[in-house]
Motif scaffolding. Structure first.
Motif, PDB file in Angstrom:
ATOM      1  N   PHE A  20       0.802  -1.223   0.000  1.00  0.00           N
ATOM      2  CA  PHE A  20       0.000   0.000   0.000  1.00  0.00           C
ATOM      3  C   PHE A  20       0.838   1.277   0.000  1.00  0.00           C
ATOM      4  O   PHE A  20       0.299   2.369   0.091  1.00  0.00           O
ATOM      5  CB  PHE A  20      -0.955  -0.016   1.193  1.00  0.00           C
ATOM      6  N   LEU A  23       0.824   4.806  -3.433  1.00  0.00           N
ATOM      7  CA  LEU A  23      -0.252   4.449  -4.365  1.00  0.00           C
ATOM      8  C   LEU A  23      -0.428   5.473  -5.475  1.00  0.00           C
ATOM      9  O   LEU A  23      -1.015   5.178  -6.500  1.00  0.00           O
ATOM     10  CB  LEU A  23      -1.571   4.250  -3.612  1.00  0.00           C
ATOM     11  N   ARG A  45       2.072  -5.156  -8.652  1.00  0.00           N
ATOM     12  CA  ARG A  45       0.963  -4.441  -8.029  1.00  0.00           C
ATOM     13  C   ARG A  45       0.451  -3.455  -9.067  1.00  0.00           C
ATOM     14  O   ARG A  45       1.222  -2.791  -9.755  1.00  0.00           O
ATOM     15  CB  ARG A  45       1.438  -3.666  -6.806  1.00  0.00           C
ATOM     16  N   VAL A  47      -2.283  -0.248  -9.396  1.00  0.00           N
ATOM     17  CA  VAL A  47      -3.180   0.677  -8.717  1.00  0.00           C
ATOM     18  C   VAL A  47      -4.012   1.363  -9.790  1.00  0.00           C
ATOM     19  O   VAL A  47      -3.469   1.965 -10.723  1.00  0.00           O
ATOM     20  CB  VAL A  47      -2.411   1.723  -7.885  1.00  0.00           C
ATOM     21  N   ASP A 108      -8.725   4.218  -6.244  1.00  0.00           N
ATOM     22  CA  ASP A 108      -7.777   3.557  -5.331  1.00  0.00           C
ATOM     23  C   ASP A 108      -7.969   2.049  -5.264  1.00  0.00           C
ATOM     24  O   ASP A 108      -7.859   1.445  -4.202  1.00  0.00           O
ATOM     25  CB  ASP A 108      -7.842   4.164  -3.933  1.00  0.00           C
ATOM     26  N   VAL A 110      -6.564  -1.521  -5.684  1.00  0.00           N
ATOM     27  CA  VAL A 110      -5.245  -2.155  -5.691  1.00  0.00           C
ATOM     28  C   VAL A 110      -5.430  -3.608  -6.118  1.00  0.00           C
ATOM     29  O   VAL A 110      -6.253  -4.328  -5.554  1.00  0.00           O
ATOM     30  CB  VAL A 110      -4.568  -2.080  -4.303  1.00  0.00           C
TER      31      VAL A 110
END
Length: 126
Positions: A20, A23, A45, A47, A108, A110
């Motif tokens: 996290f 981001l 990852r 976002v 937001d 993820v």
């Protein structure tokens, strides 16, 4: 809408981190961060900030992809006219060359994505 893919050398990828962290500002695009890279596997990852694939665009990837929504929500569309709504914890395996697109994401969102390239050898997690 911006699509930003961070690139790092496989030898320079961090060995620890926080999913996290950093981001990015919500700007309607997506940000990709590789977490692990080998000859056969990429873990990244993603976002998404309220983004979607461009009109008429379809992913047609050469590798299998396992993807999970960690936070937020998303809707995927597939070339066979099926759709999948995803919430935190939902995951799907998308076979190589299965045409798909991101219809929408919440701000937001993820994702955790694992791309797997098939080679003649068999790899086991055990």
């Amino acid at each position: 809408m911006t699509f930003e893919r961070e690139t790092r050398s496989a030898t320079l990828l961090q060995s620890t981190g926080n999913l996290f962290a950093d981001l990015g500002a919500p700007e309607g695009g997506e940000k990709f961060l590789p977490l692990l890279q080998t000859d056969t596997t990429c873990v990244e990852r993603i976002v998404s900030h309220g983004s979607a694939s461009p009109p008429g665009f379809w992913y047609d990837q050469p590798d299998d992809e396992w993807v999970m929504v960690v936070t937020g929500s998303a809707e995927l569309a597939f070339d066979d006219d099926s759709r999948m709504s995803m919430r935190p914890g939902d995951w799907v395996t998308i076979p190589a060359h299965c045409r798909h697109r991101v219809e929408s994401t919440a701000p937001d969102t993820v994702w955790l994505a694992v791309h797997v390239r098939h080679l003649p050898a068999t790899v086991s997690c055990a």
